[in-house]
Design an enzyme around this catalytic site. Structure first.
Site, short mmCIF file in Angstrom:
data_model
loop_
_atom_site.label_atom_id
_atom_site.label_comp_id
_atom_site.label_asym_id
_atom_site.label_seq_id
_atom_site.Cartn_x
_atom_site.Cartn_y
_atom_site.Cartn_z
N GLU A 26 0.81 -1.21 0.00
CA GLU A 26 0.00 0.00 0.00
C GLU A 26 0.85 1.27 0.00
OE1 GLU A 26 -2.88 -0.42 3.17
OE2 GLU A 26 -4.08 -1.80 1.96
N GLU A 83 -10.64 -4.66 8.95
CA GLU A 83 -9.52 -3.70 8.98
C GLU A 83 -8.48 -4.06 7.95
OE1 GLU A 83 -7.09 -0.51 9.96
OE2 GLU A 83 -9.18 -0.86 10.45
N TYR A 86 -5.26 -9.74 3.77
CA TYR A 86 -4.00 -9.90 3.06
C TYR A 86 -3.83 -11.35 2.64
CZ TYR A 86 0.91 -10.01 1.87
OH TYR A 86 2.09 -10.19 1.21
N GLY A 93 -5.14 -15.27 -6.38
CA GLY A 93 -5.80 -15.88 -7.53
C GLY A 93 -6.18 -17.34 -7.30
N GLY A 97 -8.53 -15.15 -0.84
CA GLY A 97 -9.27 -13.93 -0.49
C GLY A 97 -10.77 -14.18 -0.45
N TYR A 131 -13.73 -7.03 -4.99
CA TYR A 131 -14.80 -6.76 -4.04
C TYR A 131 -16.15 -6.61 -4.74
CZ TYR A 131 -10.98 -5.90 -0.75
OH TYR A 131 -9.86 -6.02 0.04
#
Length: 159
Positions: A26, A83, A86, A93, A97, A131
């Site tokens: 980030e 929050e 990761y 992929g 996630g 998302y």
């Protein structure tokens, strides 16, 4: 196979390592001030401030999600706020996630949360697309406000 489980105290060093990798991604590699002791206290102390789950694959941890509850006066119910999410570059992929988000969605439903929310950097197009594919909606009319450091001390009248 991806295994999602609650984080254990022994996972704290790995979680902190992941937090540092996330900060570097980030573009804020020097921003992490948390220590293992701080995270341990926040997650496993007498009054935990947050919870975490870890994702494992083939015996190795490959991701984590750290979350806590917030509250909506409009709904009269608490929500679940993510929050950090990761996943290690090597495991991206591969559904990690997705597994983490689905797990937290189940937690939110089981705990009767009205919402499951998080923030994403506006330049992270890959994350935003991910998302959206998971059903998230952007709240473009809302902006995050933050008071920290010396500004927080001034606001508190403790300069």
């Amino acid at each position: 196979m991806i295994l999602i489980r609650p984080a254990l105290a022994g996972d704290v060093p790995t979680i902190l390592h992941f937090v540092r990798e996330l900060a570097a991604f980030e573009r804020e590699p020097d921003a992490v001030k948390a220590t293992e002791a701080m995270l341990s206290g926040a997650l496993f102390g007498p009054a935990p401030a947050a919870e975490a789950v870890v994702a494992g694959r083939d015996g190795d941890l490959v991701g984590f999600a750290l979350f806590f509850h917030n509250f909506s006066t409009w709904t009269g119910r608490r929500g679940l706020y993510l929050e950090d999410l990761y996943v290690t570059p090597a495991a991206r992929g591969e559904g990690v996630g997705t597994a983490l988000l689905r797990h937290l969605a189940r937690v939110a439903v089981e705990r009767d949360c009205a919402r499951f929310e998080w923030s994403v950097l506006d330049w992270n197009a890959d994350a935003i697309a991910f998302y959206r594919a998971m059903g998230a909606e952007g709240l473009d009319e809302w902006t995050v406000q933050r008071v920290a450091g010396p500004a927080l001390a001034r606001l508190a009248g403790q300069e």
